[in-house]
Write a protein that holds these residues in place. Structure first.
Motif, PDB file in Angstrom:
ATOM      1  N   ILE A 106       5.951 -51.716 -22.340  1.00  0.00           N
ATOM      2  CA  ILE A 106       5.937 -50.256 -22.467  1.00  0.00           C
ATOM      3  C   ILE A 106       5.222 -49.648 -21.272  1.00  0.00           C
TER       4      ILE A 106
ATOM      5  N   GLY B 218       4.912 -50.890 -18.295  1.00  0.00           N
ATOM      6  CA  GLY B 218       5.749 -50.975 -17.102  1.00  0.00           C
ATOM      7  C   GLY B 218       6.834 -49.925 -17.114  1.00  0.00           C
ATOM      8  N   TYR B 219       7.451 -49.780 -18.291  1.00  0.00           N
ATOM      9  CA  TYR B 219       8.538 -48.823 -18.380  1.00  0.00           C
ATOM     10  C   TYR B 219       8.025 -47.414 -18.124  1.00  0.00           C
ATOM     11  N   GLU B 220       6.917 -47.086 -18.767  1.00  0.00           N
ATOM     12  CA  GLU B 220       6.374 -45.733 -18.600  1.00  0.00           C
ATOM     13  C   GLU B 220       5.983 -45.491 -17.148  1.00  0.00           C
TER      14      GLU B 220
ATOM     15  N   MET C 237       7.225 -46.811 -14.464  1.00  0.00           N
ATOM     16  CA  MET C 237       8.434 -46.585 -13.666  1.00  0.00           C
ATOM     17  C   MET C 237       8.992 -45.198 -13.922  1.00  0.00           C
ATOM     18  N   PHE C 238       9.018 -44.846 -15.188  1.00  0.00           N
ATOM     19  CA  PHE C 238       9.554 -43.547 -15.567  1.00  0.00           C
ATOM     20  C   PHE C 238       8.734 -42.441 -14.907  1.00  0.00           C
TER      21      PHE C 238
ATOM     22  N   ARG D 297       6.977 -42.628 -12.258  1.00  0.00           N
ATOM     23  CA  ARG D 297       7.191 -42.593 -10.808  1.00  0.00           C
ATOM     24  C   ARG D 297       8.510 -41.943 -10.464  1.00  0.00           C
ATOM     25  N   ARG D 298       9.509 -42.240 -11.265  1.00  0.00           N
ATOM     26  CA  ARG D 298      10.810 -41.685 -10.959  1.00  0.00           C
ATOM     27  C   ARG D 298      10.821 -40.174 -11.164  1.00  0.00           C
ATOM     28  N   LYS D 299      10.208 -39.760 -12.239  1.00  0.00           N
ATOM     29  CA  LYS D 299      10.211 -38.332 -12.543  1.00  0.00           C
ATOM     30  C   LYS D 299       9.153 -37.595 -11.734  1.00  0.00           C
TER      31      LYS D 299
ATOM     32  N   MET E 228       5.947 -37.429 -12.259  1.00  0.00           N
ATOM     33  CA  MET E 228       5.148 -36.689 -13.228  1.00  0.00           C
ATOM     34  C   MET E 228       3.770 -36.385 -12.659  1.00  0.00           C
ATOM     35  N   ASP E 229       3.191 -35.328 -13.203  1.00  0.00           N
ATOM     36  CA  ASP E 229       1.858 -34.992 -12.702  1.00  0.00           C
ATOM     37  C   ASP E 229       0.843 -35.997 -13.226  1.00  0.00           C
TER      38      ASP E 229
ATOM     39  N   ARG F 259      -1.857 -35.723 -14.780  1.00  0.00           N
ATOM     40  CA  ARG F 259      -2.426 -35.517 -16.092  1.00  0.00           C
ATOM     41  C   ARG F 259      -1.560 -36.206 -17.162  1.00  0.00           C
ATOM     42  N   SER F 260      -0.276 -35.959 -17.064  1.00  0.00           N
ATOM     43  CA  SER F 260       0.622 -36.562 -18.064  1.00  0.00           C
ATOM     44  C   SER F 260       0.505 -38.076 -18.044  1.00  0.00           C
TER      45      SER F 260
ATOM     46  N   VAL G  16      -0.582 -40.449 -21.167  1.00  0.00           N
ATOM     47  CA  VAL G  16       0.258 -41.536 -21.678  1.00  0.00           C
ATOM     48  C   VAL G  16      -0.505 -42.851 -21.636  1.00  0.00           C
TER      49      VAL G  16
END
Lengths: 367, 540, 398, 73
Positions: free
Chosen positions: D11, D13-15, D17-18, D20-22, D24-25, D27-28, D32
């Motif tokens: 989880i 790793g997936y988060e 990657m997600f 990084r791709r998006k 995200m700021d 804080r988020s 997470v």
């Protein structure tokens, strides 16, 4: 954001209201309220609808805003944050309770050798993916499964009518005991009160004013769905035995006898019903994730889905050591907790908001 | 929701004139959004013919199929034509251009000749184009046009008289129908367009041309019916096409993959067809068709899942039987996806589901099989896939041999040797037949691929695993979009009006509205009422 | 794009990695590793207090006409086997059987439970306890009691069916016997634990099918009245038929009466029987109104009665109704005599007089014995007279 | 326990990657990750000390007086 049309809302809420009820509440309900179970069930539905009415009233005060965001304007930041956290916890907890009950069911009835965490993890994976895909994904999924689930619920009474003892009808009419009805309603209404979750995503509902009607329709259909299993179950097994069985609905499905071939289709019915359970858990989890992300002022709720699902899965496995313990919890605390979250919290906000509105008419013109 | 956001950005990008793909007038090849990079800037032609020919010789260095032919036209003007041998109509070139240019008209001065030539009054040709850019000329030569250079004038004339070797229009091979039209698209795009034009004789049928592929310069046409198709959809298609940067386009699937909404999905998000009537039907529903040169398969977008469960035949048959056949197809869709996994789940996890007599039969047939059911199922399914692939790829004669051997090996010998059970052979054969019933090949492929993970799930969790597999697949399908239109459109989201062409095949007098596409205004069709019985007609 | 494809790879790896530990396939049991119990015999054991459990298993490899590979089994021996063990209770006996089998016992196909008379007299509660707890059991399973020991029944070959359990299932399906299911036994617990279970007999008979050897034949015979979880008396076949009327389970029956004219036998086939029971609470007693309606078709007339004569016809119909009333009465009297509410009439009282029922619930058995009266009314319409309208006797006489 | 770590790593790793791709700021991402750690710790504690506290007994304690009133037991 595409808004949710009412047809989708109704379909999801029907599934949301009846799937867990039909399998996990039927027994306790029959045990507590005997021949009055059907009245108790209808009463429970009405009560649940009433709870939702409070939430609806509250949501209608600011139809364009999300509850978690404007809540602090009503009762202040320091009260709002813990209450919202409580709500989030309630959603998580409800999701994990249903997950646990589902896992227990699967493990006792079909997969005796399988550890419960495996079942929970598989459903958890589905749920996490659903929440990840997003809100409309859940709703569309509900729409896709709706006819299948409803169909599998509706065919059962047709196949077992041979076994029913219609003479019991007189008992269903003649028995009337208020305490029994009240107890039954007390047990079952949180299942219907669950629809207060509309509070969380109310601004996304297309034409929010009609929500109450949709909720009423959904509740009515959901009650009907449970009734067409409850009454035959009582007529076949007698209420006492229904109360005694762990999963009366499963036994009902197993009682189907139309020819040799259709005799043992209970796993198929259970399979279609478990997709309903999946949707129910998804909606609870979505509400939790969404409220939490808003509470933490995150731009998107999706990144939370996997981590929160992992928590739900662990919670569901660890919350009780045995199914007995879970039953005890439900009896002594689960219902009350549900009442507080479904009824008391929205009512508190509504009251405070009304009082405030009276004092500061300029700010929120009272309706 | 990500798709939504993406859609929005796409929209705003469209609003930006800088990114707008260059519109071109129908039929007229226009400046290409993507040109070979070394020829990016247009080079203005020098006046001298030798210089220009020299430039072209330089460009076409070591290209033995380029012909340079210099001649003296009427009134003594030196001209030369450059073309590529074999891809132009030499007959036309000879008769209508060279011969006509060489005729000497009395009293015609060289200036007069040149002026008349460029005004299009001198040569009996149906179309010509004038350019002053060397690079444009180069590109057009490659497309099969003839470049005429006139000494002393910087302008050059292009004659589009291309003639490629091509197959004649023949019967549709992949989408066979019994009652409908038989013709199918061929590799030549202009023939294909004529096939479509023949069906849609309307000025509203628009065709816009683009070229893709740095080296192939493949012609791509976007066709739609103006007024029926949404403007937004066409813009969206153009926008997606404008992102394509590719070396070569050798088939429509190159374009198909480039415009897909979700590139990681096994499900086809645009549909291909070889039937002009299917394309015409799709255009009339407000969709867009993308024609790609040198491929007989044209693309239709947007599509929904259920569109691929329809066959052209449905509309040529009686609607009642067509509805029945459609239901059979849905049933077999489920069977092709689930039957092996159901078998595995039921025999290893839920044997009580089978009636006693059937159970004993199945158990008896499995008694001597050395593998677990899941392994057996995998073994059989994979060998069946192999046989299918072998029969498709091999020449027909060998293919038959393969199928005979395959049937023998899998069907009889394996059972008799006790390696697989008879029940499993039945399951695999039914599954195989079921997967052929799905009309759209790519959809069938997707389901074939998905069958295996669901089988694993069934092997691990029984029916619960199958349900999980279905839920995950369904979640994927629900989130999938084809050009903004949700993939499962009439069922999720529910559009009851569209069920007329999904759950049933409604008769034509009931198909009053076009199917619901994303953002469409759901326009009414021209329709007629229910045909009346003769006695009703008489009374009214 | 690279990041996104990387994340996809992660996702795929993730799904696989999650699946990997799951490939334990915990609950997976191949169909050829299961033994399907089709019938269960329970009897008292040799040692006092013990239970003897016997299970009939289908042997699938002998049931299939095997071609080639199967190794030439087929006609030799029966396609089923009975394994029996004795233990302190059913669960222990079951574990003992399991430990002697190479395959895992599966209860999913078990539809028939046969209880030996000896155990039935000792009480069926311990058996119920086991059956009701095991989740694989269907509540639909039919329960029979056999006369004598279950061993006799185990030996009886299934002549018409592939498996002996099929024979008993068909008995229950035809509804010539009272079919009591596990569910009925469970329900009976709430009404004083009285019920009725039909009985099986297994007389010895020379069988042509078994190469003229003497073997046991599975047959039906009467019923056993269970009082407070224990078998107390038997009911004769005729009385049991009356019971079928009361329980509204009669599908078709042949009833013979003596002609009111000359005492000859007249037989009717009774179909479409429907019984309604209505309790009525009076001052000092409780009356059950039992009304039966049915249709009778003439089967044979061994008397000088003229069936086409409406007057005589009516006479016979009345006689037929009386016969049915007698049968019902006989069944009820039998149960009343020993104070066992075998037909669970108490529930009708509960449904219609909830308050009164609450008061008498606890000593219902004695009330049933002493203060209950029956008002039985049967009305049977004779509709069809068969293929011929006149009796062959008539011609001879005329 | 190994399984749990594996699942959480996945989880994570997936988060990651997600995120990084998006893009995200921060804080988020932090939120997470904190949630992940909390979930992991809770699960780990439950595995190591199987009789440690879960929310259910707590809630049951909290509602005891009320439920007594209702069920009168």
């Amino acid at each position: 954001m595409e808004r949710i049309p009412h047809s989708q809302l109704i379909m999801l809420l029907i599934i949301f209201e009846f799937t867990a009820t039909i399998s996990f509440v039927l027994g306790p309900l029959a045990a507590v309220s005997n021949y009055d179970a059907w009245i108790a069930l209808i009463a429970a539905g009405m009560i649940g609808w009433g709870f939702a009415w409070i939430s609806y009233k509250l949501a209608m005060r600011r139809p364009q805003q999300f509850f978690v965001q404007y809540g602090s304007q009503i009762i202040g930041r320091w009260l709002h944050i813990p209450l919202s956290l409580l709500l989030v916890f309630y959603f998580l907890h409800s999701a994990s309770i249903i997950l646990r009950e589902f896992g227990d069911f699967m493990v006792t009835e079909y997969y005796q050798q399988t550890p419960i965490w495996a079942v929970a993890a598989v459903i958890g994976l589905c749920v996490a993916c659903a929440v990840r895909i997003g809100f409309e994904g859940i709703f569309r999924c509900a729409q896709g499964f709706f006819f299948i689930i409803l169909g599998s619920i509706f065919i059962v009474p047709f196949f077992i009518n041979k076994e029913m003892n219609f003479a019991m009808m007189s008992a269903l009419v003649k028995h009337r005991e208020l305490p029994e009805i009240l107890r039954g309603a007390y047990l079952a209404s949180p299942m219907y009160g669950g629809i207060f979750v509309i509070l969380v995503f109310f601004p996304w509902i297309k034409n929010g004013k009609k929500t109450m009607r949709s909720l009423g329709l959904a509740t009515a259909v959901a009650i009907f769905c449970v009734l067409i299993h409850l009454v035959p179950a009582m007529m076949i097994f007698s209420p006492k035995l229904v109360g005694d069985l762990t999963y009366p609905d499963l036994e009902l499905m197993r009682y189907i006898s139309v020819g040799d071939f259709l005799e043992n289709l209970d796993p198929i019915l259970v399979a279609s019903w478990s997709s309903g359970i999946f949707l129910t858990i998804s909606l609870y989890l979505f509400c939790a994730v969404f409220s939490l992300s808003q509470l933490l002022k995150m731009p998107d709720y999706k990144p939370l889905s996997f981590s929160v699902t992992a928590i739900v899965v662990t919670l569901s496995i660890t919350m009780a050591r045995s199914s007995n313990e879970l039953t005890l919890y439900m009896k002594h605390a689960g219902m009350l907790f549900a009442y507080i979250c479904q009824f008391a919290i929205p009512l508190l906000y509504l009251t405070v908001d009304t009082i405030r509105g009276k004092f500061q008419k300029t700010k929120y013109p009272a309706k | 929701m990500t798709i939504f956001r993406w859609f929005k950005t796409a929209k705003s990008a469209l609003g930006n004139p800088g990114l707008d793909p260059i519109r071109s007038v129908a039929g007229q090849p226009n400046a290409n959004p993507q040109q070979p990079s070394d020829l990016e800037e247009a080079i203005d032609a020098p006046i001298s013919m030798e210089q220009r020919i020299g430039w072209y010789r330089e460009q076409f260095d070591r290209c033995s199929d380029v012909v340079y032919f210099s001649f003296v036209a009427g009134a003594g003007t030196a001209c030369s034509v450059i073309f590529i041998q074999g891809i132009i109509n030499e007959e036309t070139l000879h008769r209508q251009i060279i011969e006509a240019a060489m005729t000497i008209r009395s009293g015609e001065s060289s200036e007069q000749f040149v002026r008349q030539l460029f005004e299009g009054r001198r040569l009996p040709v149906s179309s010509m184009d004038i350019t002053a850019s060397l690079t444009e000329g180069l590109r057009r030569i490659l497309l099969g046009e003839v470049l005429l250079i006139v000494d002393g004038d910087a302008r050059m004339i292009l004659f589009p008289i291309e003639k490629f070797a091509m197959r004649a229009v023949s019967n549709a091979e992949n989408e066979v129908v019994i009652r409908g039209p038989r013709d199918a698209f061929v590799e030549d795009i202009s023939t294909n367009l004529t096939l479509l034009r023949r069906r849609l004789k309307s000025p509203a049928l628009k065709t816009e041309t683009y070229f893709f592929g740095k080296h192939t310069q493949t012609k791509v046409l976007i066709t739609y019916i103006d007024g029926i198709c949404m403007e937004g959809l066409v813009d969206e298609v153009k926008h997606r096409l404008s992102r394509i940067r590719i070396d070569g386009v050798l088939g429509s699937s190159y374009i198909q993959e480039a415009v897909a909404d979700n590139p990681f999905s096994p499900f086809p998000q645009t549909m291909y067809t070889e039937r002009p009537d299917v394309v015409a039907g799709a255009l009339l529903e407000g969709r867009v068709a993308i024609f790609v040169d040198s491929t007989p398969m044209q693309i239709i977008a947007p599509v929904t899942f259920y569109m691929m469960m329809q066959s052209a035949e449905d509309y040529y048959q009686n609607y009642i039987s067509a509805t029945w056949i459609r239901w059979i197809r849905y049933l077999y869709l489920l069977i092709s996806l689930l039957l092996p996994s159901l078998y595995v789940a039921v025999t290893t996890y839920h044997p009580e589901m089978l009636p006693a007599n059937l159970l004993i039969t199945v158990a008896g047939s499995r008694d001597i099989v050395p593998f677990p059911a899941i392994v057996e199922a995998f073994l059989m399914e994979i060998s069946f896939e192999a046989i299918r692939e072998a029969t498709v790829r091999m020449p027909k004669q060998i293919g038959q041999a393969i199928s005979v051997i395959g049937a023998l090996v899998i069907g009889t010998a394996a059972v008799q040797a006790g390696i697989v059970s008879g029940a499993m052979v039945i399951i695999v054969s039914i599954t195989g037949i079921a997967s052929f019933i799905i009309p759209h090949y790519e959809l069938g492929l997707a389901l074939r691929v998905l069958r295996f993970p669901i089988m694993i799930m069934a092997g691990v969790f029984g029916l619960l695993g199958i349900v999980t597999g279905i839920i995950l697949t369904f979640l994927h399908l629900v989130s999938l979009r084809s050009f903004g239109t949700p993939y499962l459109t009439p069922t999720a989201p529910l559009v009851l009006a569209d069920w007329k062409d999904v759950a049933v095949r409604a008769p034509w007098w009931r198909m009053k509205a076009r199917p619901h596409l994303y953002q469409t205004d759901h326009e009414k069709r021209e329709h007629f009422g229910k045909p009346k019985l003769p006695e009703e007609e008489g009374s009214s | 794009m690279s990041a996104s494809s990387l994340s996809r790879i992660w996702k795929v790896i993730g799904c696989l990695a999650i699946c990997l530990p799951l490939t334990g396939c915990w609950s997976r049991v191949e169909i050829n590793d299961r033994a399907f119990a089709t019938m269960m015999y329970v009897d008292k054991g040799e040692i006092e207090g013990n239970v003897k459990l016997a299970l009939t298993f289908a042997l699938p490899n002998r049931l299939i006409p095997s071609q080639g590979g199967g190794g030439g089994s087929g006609t030799q021996g029966n396609p089923y086997d009975v394994v029996s063990k004795e233990g302190k209770n059913v669960a222990i006996a079951y574990r003992l059987i399991q430990s002697d089998l190479s395959r895992k016992i599966n209860w999913g196909q078990l539809r028939v439970i046969v209880i030996g008379e000896g155990l039935a007299k000792r009480g069926i509660q311990p058996l119920l306890e086991f059956l009701a707890r095991e989740p694989d059991f269907h509540l639909k399973a039919y329960v029979f009691i056999t006369e004598g020991e279950t061993t006799h029944l185990e030996e009886a070959p299934a002549v018409f069916e592939r498996l002996p359990s099929e024979v008993l299932r068909e008995f229950a399906k035809q509804r010539t016997v009272i079919n009591t299911s596990l569910k009925d036994l469970l329900v009976a617990r709430y009404y004083g634990n009285d019920t009725i279970i039909s009985m099986l007999v297994s007389p010895k008979k020379k069988m042509i099918s078994e190469k003229n050897k003497t073997a046991r034949w599975i047959g039906t015979g009467g019923a056993a009245i269970i009082r407070d979880g224990k078998m107390s008396t038997k009911m004769a076949v005729n009385e049991m038929r009356g019971g079928l009327w009361i329980m509204n389970e009669l599908k078709d029956a042949v009833i013979s009466i003596h002609s009111p004219t000359d005492g000859g036998e007249i037989s009717y086939r009774v179909v479409k029987a429907a019984t309604k029971i209505k309790p009525e609470v009076r001052k000092d007693k409780i009356v059950f109104h039992i009304t039966s309606k049915a249709q009778g078709d003439l089967v044979s007339v061994d008397s000088d009665l003229n069936p086409s004569d409406p007057k005589q016809h009516e006479l016979v119909a009345r006689e037929l109704s009386k016969e049915v009333e007698r049968r019902i009465k006989a069944a009820l009297d039998k149960t009343q005599k020993i104070g066992a509410d075998s037909f669970i009439l108490g529930r009708y009282l509960e449904w219609n007089y909830p308050k009164e029922w609450k008061q008498i619930k606890n000593n219902w058995d004695t009330i049933y014995e002493n203060q209950v009266e029956f008002d039985i009314r049967a009305s049977i319409e004779v509709k069809s007279q068969g293929t011929i309208t006149k009796s062959p006797w008539e011609r001879w006489a005329g | 326990m190994v399984l749990l770590i594996l699942v959480y790593l996945l989880i994570f790793g997936y988060e990651w990657m997600f995120a990084r791709r998006k893009q995200m700021d921060r804080r988020s991402i932090t939120i997470v990750m904190i949630l992940l750690v909390c979930g992991f710790l809770y699960a780990a504690i439950q595995i190591v000390y199987p009789y440690s506290l879960t929310p259910n007994p707590l809630l049951q304690e909290a509602f005891r007086p009320l439920s007594h009133m209702i069920w009168r037991e």
